[in-house]
Design a protein around this motif. Structure first.
Motif, PDB file in Angstrom:
ATOM      1  N   VAL A 154       0.841  -1.204   0.000  1.00 14.71           N
ATOM      2  CA  VAL A 154       0.000   0.000   0.000  1.00 14.71           C
ATOM      3  C   VAL A 154       0.868   1.243   0.000  1.00 14.71           C
ATOM      4  N   GLU A 155       1.931   1.181   0.810  1.00 14.32           N
ATOM      5  CA  GLU A 155       2.798   2.355   0.882  1.00 14.32           C
ATOM      6  C   GLU A 155       3.394   2.656  -0.492  1.00 14.32           C
ATOM      7  N   ALA A 156       3.735   1.611  -1.204  1.00 17.88           N
ATOM      8  CA  ALA A 156       4.307   1.823  -2.533  1.00 17.88           C
ATOM      9  C   ALA A 156       3.304   2.465  -3.477  1.00 17.88           C
ATOM     10  N   ALA A 157       2.026   2.189  -3.239  1.00 21.45           N
ATOM     11  CA  ALA A 157       1.008   2.765  -4.124  1.00 21.45           C
ATOM     12  C   ALA A 157       0.708   4.215  -3.783  1.00 21.45           C
ATOM     13  N   LEU A 158       1.134   4.656  -2.599  1.00 26.52           N
ATOM     14  CA  LEU A 158       0.826   6.028  -2.179  1.00 26.52           C
ATOM     15  C   LEU A 158       1.841   7.015  -2.784  1.00 26.52           C
ATOM     16  N   PRO A 159       1.498   8.288  -2.826  1.00 23.68           N
ATOM     17  CA  PRO A 159       2.355   9.253  -3.517  1.00 23.68           C
ATOM     18  C   PRO A 159       3.655   9.581  -2.787  1.00 23.68           C
ATOM     19  N   ALA A 160       3.834   9.110  -1.546  1.00 24.08           N
ATOM     20  CA  ALA A 160       5.072   9.343  -0.802  1.00 24.08           C
ATOM     21  C   ALA A 160       5.353  10.815  -0.559  1.00 24.08           C
ATOM     22  N   ALA A 161       4.307  11.603  -0.431  1.00 28.48           N
ATOM     23  CA  ALA A 161       4.505  13.028  -0.141  1.00 28.48           C
ATOM     24  C   ALA A 161       4.727  13.243   1.346  1.00 28.48           C
ATOM     25  N   ASN A 162       4.255  12.311   2.162  1.00 27.92           N
ATOM     26  CA  ASN A 162       4.385  12.405   3.609  1.00 27.92           C
ATOM     27  C   ASN A 162       3.903  13.749   4.146  1.00 27.92           C
ATOM     28  N   CYS A 163       2.802  14.241   3.604  1.00 33.56           N
ATOM     29  CA  CYS A 163       2.349  15.577   3.964  1.00 33.56           C
ATOM     30  C   CYS A 163       1.462  15.568   5.203  1.00 33.56           C
ATOM     31  N   GLY A 164       0.914  14.420   5.542  1.00 32.83           N
ATOM     32  CA  GLY A 164       0.026  14.361   6.701  1.00 32.83           C
ATOM     33  C   GLY A 164      -1.379  14.829   6.401  1.00 32.83           C
ATOM     34  N   GLY A 165      -1.693  15.066   5.141  1.00 32.01           N
ATOM     35  CA  GLY A 165      -3.018  15.564   4.766  1.00 32.01           C
ATOM     36  C   GLY A 165      -4.132  14.581   5.073  1.00 32.01           C
ATOM     37  N   VAL A 184      -3.757  13.731  -1.684  1.00 31.42           N
ATOM     38  CA  VAL A 184      -2.754  14.009  -2.709  1.00 31.42           C
ATOM     39  C   VAL A 184      -2.957  13.087  -3.904  1.00 31.42           C
ATOM     40  N   GLY A 185      -3.103  11.809  -3.617  1.00 32.61           N
ATOM     41  CA  GLY A 185      -3.263  10.839  -4.702  1.00 32.61           C
ATOM     42  C   GLY A 185      -4.655  10.878  -5.324  1.00 32.61           C
ATOM     43  N   GLY A 186      -5.641  11.200  -4.526  1.00 28.53           N
ATOM     44  CA  GLY A 186      -6.996  11.287  -5.051  1.00 28.53           C
ATOM     45  C   GLY A 186      -7.628   9.928  -5.266  1.00 28.53           C
ATOM     46  N   ASN A 187      -8.671   9.937  -6.065  1.00 26.49           N
ATOM     47  CA  ASN A 187      -9.466   8.726  -6.249  1.00 26.49           C
ATOM     48  C   ASN A 187      -8.688   7.589  -6.899  1.00 26.49           C
ATOM     49  N   ASP A 188      -7.769   7.919  -7.817  1.00 28.27           N
ATOM     50  CA  ASP A 188      -7.002   6.869  -8.500  1.00 28.27           C
ATOM     51  C   ASP A 188      -6.189   6.067  -7.502  1.00 28.27           C
ATOM     52  N   THR A 189      -5.469   6.799  -6.677  1.00 26.75           N
ATOM     53  CA  THR A 189      -4.643   6.125  -5.679  1.00 26.75           C
ATOM     54  C   THR A 189      -5.507   5.262  -4.767  1.00 26.75           C
ATOM     55  N   MET A 190      -6.630   5.808  -4.352  1.00 29.90           N
ATOM     56  CA  MET A 190      -7.475   5.060  -3.427  1.00 29.90           C
ATOM     57  C   MET A 190      -8.007   3.795  -4.091  1.00 29.90           C
TER      58      MET A 190
END
Lengths: 321, 444, 289
Positions: free
Chosen positions: C40-51, C77-83
């Motif tokens: 899952v972490e790999a699929a996330l944008p890795a911005a680490n923004c805490g949003g 950050v990733g939006g619907n695609d990432t989810m």
């Protein structure tokens, strides 16, 4: 009427500034410089002017072409570094070496860390130690003090008191000569009395506090006193140690450098004691006759640690025993 | 000569209005009496639009523990109860009263005769002080009756009267001591009675020699009151610093002075206590200083609460030419005012004009780690460290480094050779850390 | 020769013993971690923004794996695609969320909102806010000192030095919410991005009564109630003297924009109007008059 200005309190400022403090230290160095000029004449003048001018020039150039920030050369810290470097050099050192020393002091010792306030080590000492390691011969032959001498590179040389002690030769100058400065040595370090006048000025003007100089001198006095009591043949008396070599200059002007010394009284005492011990260890047991520069640089490296772990006495704090 | 043992600075005193007789300011046409205080919950209005009020009549009732009554300072008609911009530009509720004549409540004794005897019990005195809405006049405006009722189990053994006035320019307390010395001493005995202590020390800085001599003369007739001259040093008027200076005991971090058996009251408050207890006069007016290097007519004025500062300043010769900043209070801890259309409140000790060239901050330079901020900090903190932690939002580290002990005296910013805004950032950190601590407490 | 053998042997033995110790220690202190967390972490944008409300992307991944459903878990950050990707990895369902964007609700440029004082403290909104209400007469509006700009990890919000108001770059904004938290005046809101980025919102936060707010700023909401009345979808409510458009009800009809007497309601990214030229002119004349 113009718009009123709003700002958070306090609304007045004491008027202290970086350049004022730096100028204060330069003024405090004047007696030591005058003694140097008196005993070493032309050579001292040439070395001092070269060091100050080249330090200021290097700071200006680096600031302008490499760091590109607002120019800080006018705050007097570069001139002070140059002056301190010169006072730590023998007066018969060639000009080009002084220039190299200034470049190392300003370029590597100060500006490479981002300028005034960010350097971990005392820049003047970085310059001096660089020269000492690179040009050991030139850096350890000191001219004999001759009032108003016109000699420069060709000056007659004389050993320093500490070298005499180390290598067991020659006659150690009288305490009065040590105090006034009538002995071989670097340009500004010879006269204890001139440096003490500078110390009084710094303390009166509240530019520094007493903690660092007093703790260094006291530690050296006590430590060499113990050694002297244990073996007077091998180790000189504490008075000789106090007044000879770069100890006075180091304790009053080099170790108290704002940027590289700890920031609260307790830390300053730890720092001072550390410098004192390392100095005596090098002087008594090391290969070099003199160790103040190294001691200060070593303790400079410990300053961040001291700042982190030794906190000032808080108001209302109970002293833990 | 005594002083506190840690840090401190000595700014230029600039007491231009020293020795100037207290002048009674003209009655304004309208007053705006704020219902909220600098500290604590706002009071509740007990009058409504159209009500006719007399001088000294209750118009705002204390609301909650840390709150104080508010009284009308003039006689006239309530115009409205509305919001009013305070000195910071935020809105606070206030009572607007149109002045009509000067009719006082009959219960108030307006004679100048000094009434020395006080036969009231401890509870009656505190009751009277609470009813009169008296708050600390040093600036924090903490309700006096709360200070006089120590928490259970704690007992005061000394009363300290804060007559230090360590801020530059301000002279209102100094002048009050010269003109109302005996009343202040009577007030002190009343406070001693309320606290059940038999020892009181009036601490005065040595730049007010005339006041020291005057009060020392008078104090001979009062049992248990001593006048102590203190070395001139800022921030000696800080509660903890003054206690340290006088009884050589330091209040531990996060505790209140009663912990070391001391209660501190401002000298102006003491005078107000005298008036409230002996003359039945509630807190409706106070002395304030108008000063500044260019002020045309620096002086001390007795002003009714709620008067617009502009009208007082006009009587003192108006705003001088070239003023860049107007400070409400002293220049070290006062607030810069957005304009003079703000009513004066219980905590307003003065108005200081600062010239344009002095009011603009000089450019900020690198920290040269000179440690002067550490040396001058009266609380033994490390302002340079707190500032850099605040800049980097390191709240936990700030808490570990005792940020909450900061008394915001401004000595660090005052002394910094690089003109760094140390206190601005520390105050920011204090606000945030304070919030975090409160959150933690409520969660528990 | 002998020397080499001894050296080899000692080093070899030290190595072997260390390896055995390490092996057992690793066994003993082994912590099982769901391998899906890494996926899952790999699929996330890795911005680490805490949003998303979790400390960093790994924290979010951990929460996604542990949660029974993905309701309430959203990576802005990733939006619907990432989810959708995350849902695919975990075999759960992701509910599509309308994309949002940060909106600064203050229109008080230097022209509209005259400066009455000059602030000379640290350039930091929070410090200025704690000190006083601001350089202008409006105590609700933007201070223009750029706390939002500092807080933005994506370089998406910048204070315009001419208007002294922050401007959001829609393409860069990931609606992580950092600026919303940073603004001491609570001016920034995450609103629905809207079809073709078309949005209508009340560009003001002033809760003063109309005559007071009007005095300090030309384009403030004066709570005249006109927009509330004209709105056919009941999308506008007025509380505390301030209108608010609920983006879930608003159908972007723009009636409120036309009727607002102070231009406090603004429209974004709409094509220019064609028909109502005349009425616009008369409105402007009225304003001038």
């Amino acid at each position: 009427m113009d718009k009123l200005i709003i700002s958070p309190a306090p609304h007045i400022h004491g008027g202290d500034s970086v350049s004022k403090d730096m100028t204060g230290v330069i003024i405090a160095l004047v007696p030591a410089l005058l003694v140097g000029l008196y005993f070493f004449g032309l050579g001292a003048l040439v070395v001092t002017l070269t060091a100050v001018a080249s330090c200021v020039l290097f700071e200006y150039l680096i600031q302008k072409f490499m760091l590109k920030g607002s120019n800080t050369v006018m705050d007097g810290s570069a001139a002070l570094t140059g002056l301190l470097l010169a006072l730590n050099l023998p007066s018969n050192i060639p000009v080009w070496m002084v220039v190299i020393g200034s470049l190392v002091a300003i370029g590597i010792g100060k500006m490479s860390f981002g300028g005034l306030g960010n350097n971990p080590f005392n820049p003047a000492l970085i310059g001096r130690v660089f020269l000492l390691i690179s040009f050991p011969v030139e850096m350890t032959t000191w001219p004999r003090p001759v009032p108003f001498s016109a000699a420069y590179l060709d000056a007659e040389t004389a050993p320093t008191t500490l070298a005499m002690i180390k290598d067991h030769f020659g006659e150690i100058p009288s305490t009065l000569d040590l105090f006034i400065g009538n002995m071989g040595g670097s340009l500004g370090e010879i006269s204890a009395v001139a440096i003490l006048i500078g110390l009084v000025y710094l303390l009166v003007k509240k530019i520094i506090t007493w903690h660092i100089p007093v703790s260094i001198l006291a530690t050296v006095f006590v430590f060499t006193g113990i050694l002297n009591l244990a073996n007077p043949e091998l180790y000189a008396s504490p008075v000789v140690h106090l007044f000879s070599g770069g100890l006075m200059l180091g304790a009053v002007f080099m170790a108290t450098d704002y940027v590289t010394s700890p920031m609260n009284p307790r830390g300053m005492l730890v720092y001072g004691v550390g410098i004192g011990i390392i100095t005596v260890v090098i002087r008594a047991f090391g290969a070099y006759p003199e160790g103040v520069s190294f001691a200060i640089l070593i303790m400079n490296a410990f300053t961040p640690l001291i700042n982190t772990y030794i906190k000032p006495k808080r108001f209302g704090e109970k002293v833990k025993i | 000569m005594k002083t506190f043992r840690m840090g401190g600075i000595h700014p230029k005193e600039n007491k231009f209005s020293a020795g100037k007789q207290i002048q009674v300011a003209e009655l304004p046409k309208q007053v705006v009496i704020p219902l909220s205080h600098y500290i604590g919950t706002p009071s509740e209005a007990v009058v409504k639009k159209g009500d006719v009020v007399k001088v000294g009549q209750l118009i705002g009732k204390a609301n909650g523990l840390i709150s104080a009554n508010v009284h009308s300072s003039v006689s006239g008609k309530v115009n409205k109860i509305d919001v009013q911009l305070d000195a910071t530009g935020y809105k606070r509720s206030a009572v607007y009263i149109d002045v009509d004549g000067d009719e006082w409540l009959e219960t108030i004794d307006r004679s100048t005769e000094i009434k020395r005897e006080c036969n009231l019990s401890k509870e009656e005195i505190i009751r009277k002080i609470q009813d009169a809405g008296i708050v600390g006049l040093g600036g924090a405006t903490f309700p006096t009756h709360v200070k006089l009722s120590p928490p259970p189990g704690k007992k005061a053994n000394i009363l300290i009267i804060n007559a230090v006035e360590c801020e530059s320019y301000l002279t209102c307390d100094h002048q009050l001591m010269l003109e109302k010395g005996e009343e202040i001493l009577v007030g002190t005995t009343i406070l001693m009675k309320a606290l059940e202590v038999n020892r009181a020390v009036i601490g005065i800085e040595n730049n007010k020699k005339d006041a020291i001599v005057h009060l020392q003369q008078l104090a001979k007739n009062f049992k248990g009151i001593k006048v102590e001259a203190l070395k001139v040093r800022y921030p000696q008027g800080g509660e903890k610093q003054l206690i340290d200076a006088i009884i050589r005991r330091q209040v531990p971090s996060g505790r209140i002075p009663i912990e070391v058996g001391a209660v501190v009251q401002n000298v102006g408050t003491t005078y107000a206590v005298y008036e409230a207890v002996q003359k039945n006069k509630p807190m409706i007016e106070r002395v304030m200083t108008i000063s500044g290097k260019t002020a045309p007519n620096p002086g001390n004025y007795l002003v009714r609460l709620g008067t617009y500062l502009a009208s007082v300043v006009d009587q003192a010769g108006g705003i001088p030419e070239g003023t860049g900043k107007i400070v409400g209070g002293g220049p070290m801890m006062g607030r810069s005012l957005m304009n003079l259309n703000v009513p004066m409140a219980k905590g307003s000790s003065g108005v200081v004009f600062i010239r344009k060239e002095e009011s603009v901050r000089k450019p900020v330079k690198n920290c040269i780690r000179c440690a002067k901020c550490v040396t001058v900090c009266p609380m033994g903190l490390e302002p340079f460290l707190l500032m850099s932690q605040s800049e980097r939002n390191m709240w936990d580290e700030m808490e570990d480094n005792c940020t909450m002990d900061c008394i915001e005296c401004g000595s660090c910013s005052y002394t910094c050779p690089s003109n760094r805004p140390l206190l601005d950032y520390i105050r920011f950190g204090k606000t945030t850390v304070g919030g975090i601590i409160r959150n933690r407490a409520t969660k528990k | 020769m002998n020397l080499i053998v001894i050296a080899l042997l000692t080093l070899g033995i030290i190595g072997a013993v260390s390896a055995i110790i390490l092996y057992f220690v690793a066994k003993k202190f082994h912590v099982y971690e769901d391998p899906r967390i890494d996926q899952v972490e790999a699929a996330l944008p890795a911005a680490n923004c805490g949003g998303c409300g979790f400390p960093g992307c790994r924290g979010f991944a951990n929460a996604c794996v542990k949660a029974d459903t993905l309701d309430g878990l959203f990576c802005p950050v990733g939006g619907n695609d990432t989810m959708k990707n995350v849902a695919g990895i975990l075999g759960k369902n992701a509910v599509a969320v309308a994309p949002t964007v940060a909106v600064v609700r203050c229109g008080g440029t230097c022209d509209h909102r005259p400066r009455m004082n000059e602030y000379d403290g640290v350039k930091h909104c929070f410090i200025a806010h704690n000190l006083y209400s601001g350089e202008t007469g409006c105590s609700w509006g933007c201070l223009g000192l750029g706390d939002c700009e500092v807080s933005c990890e994506f370089d998406a919000i910048k204070v315009n030095q001419v208007t002294k108001l922050p401007e959001v770059d829609e393409d860069k904004c990931t609606s992580c919410g950092a600026c919303v938290k940073a603004c001491p005046k609570l001016l920034i809101e995450l609103r629905k991005k809207g079809p073709k980025s078309r949005r209508i919102y009340v560009n003001c936060r002033n809760e003063d009564k109309g005559h007071i707010s009007r005095k300090s700023c030309d384009v403030s909401c004066i709570s005249c109630l006109k927009c509330e009345k004209v709105c056919p979808y009941e999308a506008i409510t007025i509380t505390n003297n301030l209108a608010f458009i609920h983006d879930d009800k608003c159908k972007l009809c723009r009636k409120c924009v036309d009727i607002c007497p102070t231009n406090a309601i603004v429209e974004l990214n709409f094509p220019p109007r064609k028909v109502k030229e005349e009425s616009m002119n008369t409105k402007e004349e009225q304003l001038v008059g």
